[in-house]
Write an enzyme that holds these catalytic residues in place. Structure first.
Site, mmCIF file in Angstrom:
data_model
loop_
_atom_site.group_PDB
_atom_site.id
_atom_site.type_symbol
_atom_site.label_atom_id
_atom_site.label_comp_id
_atom_site.label_asym_id
_atom_site.label_seq_id
_atom_site.Cartn_x
_atom_site.Cartn_y
_atom_site.Cartn_z
ATOM 1 N N CYS A 113 43.045 32.160 64.909
ATOM 2 C CA CYS A 113 42.684 30.755 65.069
ATOM 3 C C CYS A 113 43.958 29.938 65.308
ATOM 4 O O CYS A 113 45.072 30.423 65.092
ATOM 5 C CB CYS A 113 41.930 30.243 63.854
ATOM 6 S SG CYS A 113 42.962 29.968 62.411
ATOM 7 N N ASP A 116 38.056 32.570 0.110
ATOM 8 C CA ASP A 116 36.769 33.241 -0.006
ATOM 9 C C ASP A 116 35.664 32.200 -0.079
ATOM 10 O O ASP A 116 35.907 31.033 -0.382
ATOM 11 C CB ASP A 116 36.733 34.094 -1.279
ATOM 12 C CG ASP A 116 37.660 35.288 -1.179
ATOM 13 O OD1 ASP A 116 38.006 35.668 -0.047
ATOM 14 O OD2 ASP A 116 38.039 35.830 -2.235
ATOM 15 N N CYS A 160 46.294 29.687 62.286
ATOM 16 C CA CYS A 160 46.998 30.933 61.987
ATOM 17 C C CYS A 160 48.120 31.169 63.003
ATOM 18 O O CYS A 160 49.161 31.732 62.661
ATOM 19 C CB CYS A 160 46.027 32.111 61.962
ATOM 20 S SG CYS A 160 45.065 32.169 60.421
HETATM 21 ZN ZN LIG Z 1 43.009 31.716 60.989
#
Ligand SMILES: [Zn+2]
Lengths: 178, 532
Positions: free
Chosen positions: B21, B347, B24
């Site tokens: 893309c 206790d 990227c």
């Molecule tokens: Zn990408």
């Protein structure tokens, strides 16, 4: 025996433990044991008040935790929360042998299945604890039953009431009390 | 204008052809200019398309080569200097014409082979709105946030494959470029989304914010991408507790560092295969850092356990100190859970008096975290008015580190107790005096029988600093004790089958028992007192 009425409150044993009994161990008359089971399932093995050592106020010659050539209860060691390494005992596993000054020998048994946590070494140094405080400081051993067996281990044992019945019958039948 | 250079053109072409893309592509060209990523995807894609189809790109007047004043000099600059005079060879053999169709499909709406759509479909105002709506609906009180993103592990495999592709291109061009220079998907995602989410919610995004908003993505179609790594690097993928799959992101990254390039290329396509679907977004998760509340409590009941008492799955007592304290805290802080801890515990049949016992509660994922002193005081009042059995003081918000103070040196602290003692034989005046004169008594305690089922068997040395007895009647006296923390008082009194030595029976030469016990003070000087 001290009474709960006198104190106004139940004793430590009555508060936290249930008393169980096993009578005539290995067929030997009156060799009765008491098993104190804590609400957390831990069991303390003691002589029952009707045991010949206490009834006849025997004097102790020796107490021996070496139950066979290869096995001493004194060598028992547990480690960690899970108590690794403790000897595993079945109902009739001997814990120790007590010899009285008249030459009689008595074997004390585990009475329940479980892991041995400790034996009482104080009675080796001070055997009179056995006679003076049989249900507290004169205890024999501490055993931890398996979690899943914490209910079933007492199935073959007598309750306090059943034990008292046995004692009553004995005095009725026997010409010669033990 | 994109800060791309002529020499980038073949890389850009190769990446687009591989199915990357637009965002990227910028990442693999090591573009560190955040504004480049923040353009709409469509604008960026068409600009990139224009860049690769510009055959005149070698001219010095190329738009992409112009000065870019806002461009941070970091990564791009380094690339330029490292690459040096290699630029000369660029124009000659570099620009192999790519098939036009490949470039077209990559820039258009098909799913990216590397980010699997994360940077294409989840980096816009629409997604920022979606995230913000979830956050708003959860109704947290927050004045900043940090955005975290979790990506499917196979993204690292695809990133590696694409990097090998770029590396090949780069090597041919003589460009010196390291994998670390590539902008991470996460980083690019945050550059775009931080700003958008911040604007939607009206608070700044800060790396150290206490409030974290997490978005996660999955892509089942390509989950199998990682599997081949298990055969090449089996010791990277050990099954771990509470992990659904061994293919965690960390394990995959580790395996990728180990695998040789040759081996990787043999087993995984380079560039990666084209997916038919995009990532799916998981539910948005919000998490506010824990808030710690501390104070001191009194317990006035002998039938109230400190924590819920359950045996064989059944409740033994209807309430507990822990529940009485935490119930109002949970609702005020709107917290999802809690961890309760205290400086020791008593206790069920023991009261805690005096200044009380220090405690701290960690409130998990509180939706409201800020309370004024006055509000904390009101909260304390709410706890105190809810029950007669306990009382809380010094309630305050503390830091996580401060809670550690409570635990450290616990063993060295002193505790004071009050006890009602019974003796079998009548008490004499000498007994009282004798007890009062005992100082710094060293005792040896075997693990008490009552806790032996859950604790290791051991003998512990403890000090009883002082004792003070006061006569009540012939068989009862009151005993005050100051002891080292960790001393088992009940066992010291009755002896626990002679397993605590010496014990009070032994010392007094009488059967003794403990009928009541109170903790009078826990000498831990934390948390600090709060003025009312
Ligand atoms: Zn990408």
């Amino acid at each position: 025996m001290e009474s709960a009425e006198y104190r106004g409150t139940p004793s430590v044993i009555d508060r936290y433990f249930t008393r169980w009994y096993k009578t005539d161990l290995k067929g030997k008359p009156c060799e009765d044991h008491c098993i104190l089971q804590h609400s957390n399932r831990i069991c303390v093995i003691t002589l029952a008040e009707s045991h010949p050592i206490l009834q006849k106020k025997k004097r102790i010659q020796s107490i021996n935790y070496q139950i066979s050539a290869g096995c001493s209860r004194l060598q028992n060691k547990v480690s960690g929360k899970s108590k690794r390494g403790g000897q595993f005992l079945t109902e009739l596993a001997p814990l120790c042998r007590i010899t009285s000054t008249d030459g009689e020998e008595y074997t004390i048994f585990s009475c329940i299945r479980g892991r041995l946590l400790e034996v009482n070494e104080d009675i080796l140094k001070t055997p009179d604890l056995l006679l003076e405080k049989p249900s507290t400081e004169g205890y024999i051993a501490v055993i931890l039953p398996k979690f899943e067996e914490s209910k079933s281990i007492t199935e073959g044992l007598l309750t306090r009431a059943e034990y008292e019945d046995v004692l009553l019958k004995r005095t009725g039948e026997s010409k010669e009390p033990c | 204008m994109l800060p791309l250079k002529t020499k980038d053109r073949p890389i850009v072409r190769a990446l687009l052809a591989a199915g990357c893309c637009a965002r990227c592509v910028l990442r693999f060209c090591c573009i560190g200019l955040q504004s480049a990523y923040r353009q709409t995807y469509e604008d960026l894609a068409s600009e990139l398309h224009a860049f690769v189809s510009d055959e005149e790109g070698d001219k010095p007047s190329d738009g992409a080569k112009q000065e870019r004043p806002e461009d941070p000099p970091c990564k791009k600059a380094r690339l330029e200097t490292e690459q040096g005079d290699a630029e000369d060879g660029d124009g000659a053999g570099g620009t192999q014409p790519q098939p036009e169709t490949d470039v077209d499909t990559a820039v258009s709406s098909t799913v990216c082979v590397v980010c699997l759509g994360v940077l294409q479909h989840y980096c816009d105002k629409t997604f920022a709105k979606k995230v913000s709506e979830v956050v708003t609906a959860e109704d947290y009180q927050f004045d900043s946030l940090v955005l975290s993103v979790s990506l499917p592990a196979q993204l690292s495999v695809r990133e590696h494959s694409t990097w090998l592709l770029v590396k090949k291109q780069v090597r041919e061009k003589g460009v010196c470029l390291g994998k670390d220079d590539v902008i991470q998907v996460k980083e690019a995602f945050k550059w775009i989304m931080n700003d958008l989410v911040s604007r939607e919610l009206g608070v700044p995004v800060l790396a150290k914010s206490l409030f974290e908003v997490s978005v996660g993505f999955t892509h089942p179609e390509t989950d199998g991408d990682c599997h081949f790594l298990a055969t090449t690097c089996s010791d990277c993928f050990k099954p771990a507790k509470n992990k659904l799959s061994v293919f965690t992101r960390m394990a995959v990254v580790k395996a990728l560092e180990k695998i040789s390039e040759e081996n990787f290329r043999r087993r995984f396509p380079c560039p990666p295969s084209r997916p038919s679907t995009g990532c799916a977004a998981q539910d948005v998760q919000c998490l506010h850092v824990s808030v710690f509340v501390a104070g001191r409590y009194n317990k006035f009941s002998r039938t109230l356990p400190q924590t819920p008492w359950v045996i064989d799955g059944e409740r033994r007592m209807e309430s507990s100190v822990e529940e009485l304290i935490t119930a109002p805290l949970l609702s005020s802080f709107r917290s999802e859970g809690f961890n309760f801890c205290s400086s020791g515990r008593e206790d069920v049949d023991v009261r805690t008096l005096g200044n009380g016992r220090p405690f701290a509660v960690e409130l998990l994922n509180p939706h409201r975290a800020q309370f004024s002193r006055a509000e904390m005081h009101q909260l304390q009042e709410a706890i105190n008015s809810s029950s007669e059995l306990i009382r809380v003081r010094d309630l305050q918000i503390v830091t996580r580190d401060a809670v550690a103070h409570m635990k450290e040196g616990e063993e060295d602290k002193t505790k004071s107790y009050g006890a009602l003692i019974w003796t079998q034989r009548p008490i004499e005046k000498d007994d009282i005096e004798f007890i009062n004169n005992i100082k710094e008594l060293r005792i040896a305690q075997k693990t008490p029988l009552r806790v032996l089922h859950r604790r290791p068997l051991a003998v512990r040395q403890r000090l009883i600093h002082t004792m003070a007895a006061s006569f009540l009647d012939a068989h009862h006296f009151h005993l005050n004790l100051r002891t080292q923390a960790g001393t088992y008082i009940k066992e010291f009194v009755h002896g626990d089958f002679g397993r605590t030595k010496p014990n009070l029976c032994e010392l007094m030469n009488a059967d003794t028992d403990i009928l009541e016990l109170d903790v009078e003070s826990v000498d831990v000087d934390w948390p600090p007192a709060v003025e009312d």
